[in-house]
Scaffold this motif. Structure first.
Motif, PDB file in Angstrom:
ATOM      1  N   ILE A  60       0.980  -1.188  -0.153  1.00 22.90           N
ATOM      2  CA  ILE A  60      -0.047  -0.077   0.063  1.00 22.90           C
ATOM      3  C   ILE A  60       0.985   1.402   0.187  1.00 22.90           C
ATOM      4  CG2 ILE A  60      -1.790   1.238   1.174  1.00 22.90           C
ATOM      5  CD1 ILE A  60      -2.574  -1.433   2.509  1.00 22.90           C
ATOM      6  N   MET A  61       0.718   2.004  -1.020  1.00 20.94           N
ATOM      7  CA  MET A  61       1.683   3.376  -1.440  1.00 20.94           C
ATOM      8  C   MET A  61       0.804   4.597  -1.225  1.00 20.94           C
ATOM      9  SD  MET A  61       4.778   2.061  -3.766  1.00 20.94           S
ATOM     10  CE  MET A  61       5.751   3.344  -2.892  1.00 20.94           C
ATOM     11  N   ILE A  66      -8.641   4.651  -3.040  1.00 24.43           N
ATOM     12  CA  ILE A  66      -7.851   3.877  -3.750  1.00 24.43           C
ATOM     13  C   ILE A  66      -7.840   4.544  -5.096  1.00 24.43           C
ATOM     14  CG2 ILE A  66      -7.393   1.703  -4.796  1.00 24.43           C
ATOM     15  CD1 ILE A  66      -8.185   0.627  -2.233  1.00 24.43           C
ATOM     16  N   ILE A  67      -6.372   4.901  -5.642  1.00 24.66           N
ATOM     17  CA  ILE A  67      -6.711   5.596  -7.099  1.00 24.66           C
ATOM     18  C   ILE A  67      -6.125   4.554  -8.226  1.00 24.66           C
ATOM     19  CG2 ILE A  67      -6.351   7.913  -6.029  1.00 24.66           C
ATOM     20  CD1 ILE A  67      -3.238   7.870  -6.974  1.00 24.66           C
ATOM     21  N   GLN A  68      -5.328   3.498  -7.744  1.00 23.41           N
ATOM     22  CA  GLN A  68      -4.980   2.423  -8.465  1.00 23.41           C
ATOM     23  C   GLN A  68      -4.718   1.369  -7.757  1.00 23.41           C
ATOM     24  OE1 GLN A  68      -1.185   3.480 -10.429  1.00 23.41           O
ATOM     25  NE2 GLN A  68      -1.645   2.257 -12.023  1.00 23.41           N
ATOM     26  N   ASN A  69      -4.950   0.079  -8.209  1.00 21.44           N
ATOM     27  CA  ASN A  69      -4.777  -1.168  -7.822  1.00 21.44           C
ATOM     28  C   ASN A  69      -4.121  -2.104  -9.041  1.00 21.44           C
ATOM     29  OD1 ASN A  69      -4.825  -3.788  -6.641  1.00 21.44           O
ATOM     30  ND2 ASN A  69      -6.946  -3.657  -5.982  1.00 21.44           N
ATOM     31  N   ARG A  70      -2.768  -2.032  -8.799  1.00 22.41           N
ATOM     32  CA  ARG A  70      -1.855  -2.517  -9.896  1.00 22.41           C
ATOM     33  C   ARG A  70      -1.267  -3.944  -9.594  1.00 22.41           C
ATOM     34  NH1 ARG A  70       3.181   0.725 -11.137  1.00 22.41           N
ATOM     35  NH2 ARG A  70       3.901  -0.512  -9.840  1.00 22.41           N
ATOM     36  N   VAL A  71      -1.328  -4.890 -10.554  1.00 22.97           N
ATOM     37  CA  VAL A  71      -0.383  -5.999 -10.473  1.00 22.97           C
ATOM     38  C   VAL A  71       0.961  -5.703 -10.800  1.00 22.97           C
ATOM     39  CG1 VAL A  71       0.005  -8.325 -11.441  1.00 22.97           C
ATOM     40  CG2 VAL A  71      -2.515  -7.502 -10.975  1.00 22.97           C
ATOM     41  N   ASN A  72       1.791  -6.137  -9.868  1.00 18.38           N
ATOM     42  CA  ASN A  72       3.254  -6.146 -10.251  1.00 18.38           C
ATOM     43  C   ASN A  72       4.011  -6.990 -11.270  1.00 18.38           C
ATOM     44  OD1 ASN A  72       3.125  -3.911  -8.228  1.00 18.38           O
ATOM     45  ND2 ASN A  72       4.175  -4.943  -6.816  1.00 18.38           N
ATOM     46  N   CYS A 117      -2.333  10.386   3.356  1.00 19.43           N
ATOM     47  CA  CYS A 117      -3.185   9.857   2.578  1.00 19.43           C
ATOM     48  C   CYS A 117      -4.262   8.629   2.850  1.00 19.43           C
ATOM     49  CB  CYS A 117      -2.589   9.324   1.010  1.00 19.43           C
ATOM     50  SG  CYS A 117      -1.694   7.581   1.248  1.00 19.43           S
ATOM     51  N   GLY A 118      -3.870   8.079   4.193  1.00 18.18           N
ATOM     52  CA  GLY A 118      -4.630   7.225   4.906  1.00 18.18           C
ATOM     53  C   GLY A 118      -4.158   5.801   4.868  1.00 18.18           C
ATOM     54  N   LYS A 119      -2.952   5.613   4.304  1.00 18.21           N
ATOM     55  CA  LYS A 119      -2.406   4.251   4.489  1.00 18.21           C
ATOM     56  C   LYS A 119      -2.340   3.437   5.827  1.00 18.21           C
ATOM     57  CE  LYS A 119       1.805   5.336   2.963  1.00 18.21           C
ATOM     58  NZ  LYS A 119       1.676   6.869   3.172  1.00 18.21           N
ATOM     59  N   THR A 120      -1.579   4.356   6.853  1.00 15.54           N
ATOM     60  CA  THR A 120      -1.909   3.465   8.068  1.00 15.54           C
ATOM     61  C   THR A 120      -3.104   3.551   8.702  1.00 15.54           C
ATOM     62  OG1 THR A 120       0.674   4.045   8.526  1.00 15.54           O
ATOM     63  CG2 THR A 120      -0.797   3.714  10.487  1.00 15.54           C
ATOM     64  N   ILE A 134      -1.207  -1.125  -4.234  1.00 12.10           N
ATOM     65  CA  ILE A 134      -2.411  -0.432  -3.894  1.00 12.10           C
ATOM     66  C   ILE A 134      -2.087   1.111  -3.691  1.00 12.10           C
ATOM     67  CG2 ILE A 134      -4.732   0.112  -2.731  1.00 12.10           C
ATOM     68  CD1 ILE A 134      -4.912  -2.935  -2.100  1.00 12.10           C
ATOM     69  N   TYR A 135      -2.430   1.978  -4.610  1.00 14.05           N
ATOM     70  CA  TYR A 135      -1.845   3.445  -4.444  1.00 14.05           C
ATOM     71  C   TYR A 135      -3.311   4.347  -3.822  1.00 14.05           C
ATOM     72  CZ  TYR A 135       1.927   2.098  -7.479  1.00 14.05           C
ATOM     73  OH  TYR A 135       3.085   1.700  -7.915  1.00 14.05           O
ATOM     74  N   MET A 136      -2.806   5.099  -2.932  1.00 12.56           N
ATOM     75  CA  MET A 136      -4.012   5.769  -2.097  1.00 12.56           C
ATOM     76  C   MET A 136      -3.862   7.172  -2.505  1.00 12.56           C
ATOM     77  SD  MET A 136      -4.531   3.712   1.298  1.00 12.56           S
ATOM     78  CE  MET A 136      -6.185   5.125   1.921  1.00 12.56           C
ATOM     79  N   ASP A 137      -4.746   7.953  -2.183  1.00 14.71           N
ATOM     80  CA  ASP A 137      -4.563   9.447  -2.228  1.00 14.71           C
ATOM     81  C   ASP A 137      -5.871   9.877  -1.638  1.00 14.71           C
ATOM     82  OD1 ASP A 137      -3.367  11.929  -2.457  1.00 14.71           O
ATOM     83  OD2 ASP A 137      -3.607  12.316  -4.451  1.00 14.71           O
TER      84      ASP A 137
END
Length: 236
Positions: free
Chosen positions: A42-43, A225-231, A48-51, A218-221
């Motif tokens: 989670i980045m 959640i603004i993006q949920n990307r497979v690495n 942004c709300g991660k923790t 999972i990218y947050m702002d």
């Protein structure tokens, strides 16, 4: 558990904090699923709300609205005592600051959660030593945190997180206090445990190199959640 049912389901999660005469919406309708054995990063920017997300989904903090299910068990419908017991039995935690008790040895730190659950001391000690062996620190079991490097202390913390054979391990900036070389060592260990033991890891990080170990990021702002990307190369 139904084979098609996600291991972790987060549905329309809201967390609102009162602030003076206003309210702060820390999480705004967050939804995502996690499969068993995945490693999720989670980045996002600071604040942004991660923790907050990690704390809410793991049951360390309450939520205002939404649903959190682990293997179909609704966490938010439990009372606080049941939720605490479930967390102790089925979850592990890793923190940036290690959170080891300075006056205890490595093995005493690792066995502490088991003793808190009522396990007999002899069995708790055996399981703690086994966990330390799994992270390569069996020979440091009698050392105190002050006698170990930062990387060794974090490995003790990892042993403590996995000693109860958890369903999920939650990690909040687990490499934030480590140099780049030690970060690689710790993340290689976490990836090994994820791969060989099937432990699900949810990792909050600001470090893209750490996130690259995960199956998905999972990218947050601003509480979304603004993006949920497979690495690349890490999909299940």
């Amino acid at each position: 558990m139904n084979a098609l049912q996600p291991h972790l389901q987060v549905k329309e999660l809201w967390k609102i904090y009162p602030y003076s005469d206003n309210k702060v919406e820390a999480l705004k309708g967050i939804s995502f699923d996690v499969s068993k054995g995945e490693m999720i990063a989670i980045m996002g920017p600071s604040g942004c709300g991660k923790t907050t997300l990690l704390n809410c989904v793991s049951g360390l903090d309450t939520i205002n609205q939404g649903n959190i299910l682990i293997d179909g068990v609704a966490q938010n419908e439990m009372n606080s005592k049941s939720r605490d017991a479930y967390r102790a039995k089925h979850m592990g935690f890793i923190f940036q600051a290690y959170n080891l008790i300075p006056v205890l040895t490595a093995v005493e730190n690792v066995e502490l959660p088991l003793l808190g659950m009522g396990m007999k001391p002899k069995l708790a000690r055996e399981k703690a030593l086994e966990a330390l062996a799994r992270v390569g620190l069996r020979d440091r079991s009698s050392h105190s945190p002050s006698e170990m490097s930062g990387g060794q202390q974090q490995r003790v913390a990892i042993a403590r997180a996995i000693v109860n054979q958890p369903l999920i391990v939650w990690a909040d900036e687990p490499t934030g206090a480590l140099d780049s070389k030690t970060t690689v060592m710790v993340m290689d260990l976490i990836a090994h445990l994820n791969r060989t033991e099937g432990i699900t890891f949810i990792i909050v990080t600001h470090n893209p190199d750490v996130a690259n170990y995960a199956n998905r990021t999972i990218y947050m702002d601003s509480g979304h959640i603004i993006q949920n990307r497979v690495n690349r190369g890490r999909s299940l």
